[in-house]
Structure formats: structure tokens, C-alpha cells
Write a protein that holds these residues in place. Structure first.
Motif, PDB file in Angstrom:
ATOM      1  N   ARG A  86      44.515  38.796  49.499  1.00  0.00           N
ATOM      2  CA  ARG A  86      44.658  37.259  49.503  1.00  0.00           C
ATOM      3  C   ARG A  86      43.812  36.419  49.142  1.00  0.00           C
ATOM      4  NH1 ARG A  86      46.772  36.968  56.060  1.00  0.00           N
ATOM      5  NH2 ARG A  86      48.617  37.994  55.662  1.00  0.00           N
ATOM      6  N   ALA A  87      42.574  36.893  48.710  1.00  0.00           N
ATOM      7  CA  ALA A  87      41.822  36.205  47.883  1.00  0.00           C
ATOM      8  C   ALA A  87      42.108  36.177  46.437  1.00  0.00           C
ATOM      9  CB  ALA A  87      40.406  36.553  48.474  1.00  0.00           C
ATOM     10  N   LEU A  88      42.482  37.332  46.223  1.00  0.00           N
ATOM     11  CA  LEU A  88      42.964  37.343  44.585  1.00  0.00           C
ATOM     12  C   LEU A  88      44.113  36.579  44.526  1.00  0.00           C
ATOM     13  CD1 LEU A  88      42.645  38.586  42.036  1.00  0.00           C
ATOM     14  CD2 LEU A  88      43.835  40.656  42.679  1.00  0.00           C
ATOM     15  N   ALA A  89      45.196  36.832  45.349  1.00  0.00           N
ATOM     16  CA  ALA A  89      46.254  35.890  45.112  1.00  0.00           C
ATOM     17  C   ALA A  89      46.039  34.382  45.243  1.00  0.00           C
ATOM     18  CB  ALA A  89      47.257  36.105  46.201  1.00  0.00           C
ATOM     19  N   GLY A  90      44.966  33.961  46.008  1.00  0.00           N
ATOM     20  CA  GLY A  90      44.418  32.403  45.872  1.00  0.00           C
ATOM     21  C   GLY A  90      43.979  32.270  44.454  1.00  0.00           C
ATOM     22  N   TYR A  91      43.258  32.854  43.808  1.00  0.00           N
ATOM     23  CA  TYR A  91      42.512  32.996  42.603  1.00  0.00           C
ATOM     24  C   TYR A  91      43.654  32.643  41.588  1.00  0.00           C
ATOM     25  CZ  TYR A  91      39.549  33.373  38.812  1.00  0.00           C
ATOM     26  OH  TYR A  91      38.760  33.123  37.421  1.00  0.00           O
ATOM     27  N   ARG A  92      44.451  33.754  41.450  1.00  0.00           N
ATOM     28  CA  ARG A  92      45.602  33.763  40.483  1.00  0.00           C
ATOM     29  C   ARG A  92      46.192  32.385  40.656  1.00  0.00           C
ATOM     30  NH1 ARG A  92      47.649  39.740  42.144  1.00  0.00           N
ATOM     31  NH2 ARG A  92      46.519  40.899  40.598  1.00  0.00           N
TER      32      ARG A  92
END
Length: 247
Positions: A224-230
Motif C-alpha cells: 500500500r505504501a508503494l501504491a501511494g508512492y506510485r
């Protein structure tokens, strides 16, 4: 079935007590600690045990030993030379993707091991840091959230009782700071509340000794952290390429 918590080497216990001393004394990076001989006396252990505890904490990035100067609380630069992460990390999406891939693998395994090995004291600390991220998110205090987030992941690594994993997590955490504020997105409060809830889920799984759940909860957290960054990268990209309205 063998209880993995039944035996722990004395130097591991001594290392934890040294960290407790650092926290209780309010020592900061760069502050000097007593000598190994003095630490041994204060901890009530042999000089050999104290020396091994110091070596362990150096390997994990908590301490640094300077020849003829003494033992010091490690500075960030003692743990990770700046040239390793460089100035392009945040702008290089490929590097960030690789960082999150590494985090997912390493911290997932760390959470799994913590669920098997964490002591009651470590479980309490983990829950306390998770609650601090909740409080920081509720008050929209981004600086406090980032600090508590770092403490949470560090405590989880300590609870895994693996010197090498803990050292890797320290390195990953230093890199993660470069992208964390970006990954919180245009509405930091939303990102912080999401992350805090995920910290609680990880801590609960570790406390329950639920290995698969702990690893899965960490995977969800990183994904989810990666999704937020993307999403934030795409938003910035869109904003940069959208022509300005006619004036």
C-alpha cells in the motif's frame, strides 16, 4: 515442539539492556557510552559478554566504536554512507520500486520471525510504537509519525533476533526516509492513518504469534505504501504535463 524463546544468548540480552540505557539516559547520535569494562560492571555481566553485545549493536547500526576514542551512539552517517543512496533515488522510480521490493521481502520475513521470537517486553514496545503512529496520524503530525514509524520498524527488527536482518532493515529505513513523505501523497493525514492501522495489525499478529498473518500484514503495509508512492508520482507527472488554462 521447541520453544524458540526458551534460550537466548547472554550477549543478546545485554545488547537490549544497553539500548534501554541509551533510551533511558536520553542519549543522542554522537553521544559517548561507558567503556566495555564499565558496561560489564553496570550490567552485571562478564567483559566478554559486554564486548559481544557491543559488537552486535555495531553490526545493527546502533553503535560505533572509534579507536582510542570509545563507544558512541551511531550517527546516520555511521550506518549508511550518503553516496550509497545518492540524490536521484526519489526521482528514479525504478530505484524506488526496487527498494519496496527489497522491503517486502526483508521486512516480511522480519515480521514472521518476530512473531516467533519476540519477548513480552518487545511485544509491548511494538504495540506502543504502533499506538504512537496512530496518535501522530490523528493529530496530523507528520514529523511525529515519521519518527514513530522508524521506531516501530526498528523494534520489529530487534524482535526478530537476527543480527543480519536487523542491519539490513536499518539500511532500508535510511533509504525509506527519502521517499516516505512523498508516499504519503497529497493528503498526508489519510496516508498516515492507513499506515498506523497497518502497524497495529502487524503488532497484533506478532503478539498473537501468528507467523503467516504477521508476514501478510507486512506485505500489505509495504504494497500500500508503494501504491501511494506510485499514485503521487502519477499525480505530479499529470500536473507537469497538463497545459495551463488560457489566461
Amino acid at each position: 515442539m521447541t520453544d524458540e524463546r526458551a534460550y537466548r544468548p547472554g550477549y543478546q540480552i545485554a545488547a537490549e539492556r544497553i539500548l534501554e540505557h541509551i533510551r533511558a539516559a536520553g542519549l543522542s547520535p554522537g553521544d559517548r557510552l561507558p567503556t566495555e569494562k564499565q558496561l560489564a560492571a553496570e550490567l552485571g555481566v562478564s567483559h566478554t559478554v559486554a564486548r559481544e553485545a557491543v559488537k552486535l549493536l555495531c553490526a545493527r547500526g546502533h553503535l560505533t566504536v572509534r579507536k582510542r576514542a570509545g563507544i558512541f551512539v551511531a550517527r546516520p552517517d555511521d550506518r549508511l554512507p550518503p553516496e550509497i543512496w545518492g540524490s536521484l533515488l526519489v526521482e528514479n522510480l525504478e530505484h524506488v520500486e526496487m527498494l519496496f521490493e527489497c522491503r517486502r521481502t526483508i521486512e516480511g520475513q522480519t515480521a514472521a520471525l518476530a512473531s516467533q521470537r519476540a519477548t513480552p517486553v518487545q511485544v509491548r514496545a511494538l504495540r506502543e510504537f504502533a499506538e504512537r503512529t496512530v496518535a501522530a496520524a490523528e493529530s496530523d503530525d507528520q514529523a511525529a509519525f515519521i519518527e514513530a514509524d522508524e521506531e516501530f520498524h526498528r523494534a520489529l527488527a530487534e524482535a526478530a533476533h537476527n543480527t543480519f536482518l536487523a542491519s539490513i532493515v536499518e539500511t532500508i529505513s535510511a533509504l525509506k526516509l527519502r521517499v516516505l513523505t512523498v508516499g504519503l501523497g497529497t493528503e498526508p493525514g489519510t496516508g498516515m492513518r492507513r499506515g498506523a492501522a497497518e502497524h497495529q495489525a502487524i503488532a497484533a499478529a506478532v503478539a498473537d504469534g501468528a507467523t503467516e498473518a504477521a508476514e501478510s500484514a507486512m506485505h500489505v503495509h509495504v504494497d500500500r505504501a508503494l501504491a501511494g508512492y506510485r499514485a503521487e508520482v502519477q499525480r505530479n507527472l499529470f500536473a507537469a504535463t497538463t497545459p495551463a488554462p488560457p489566461g
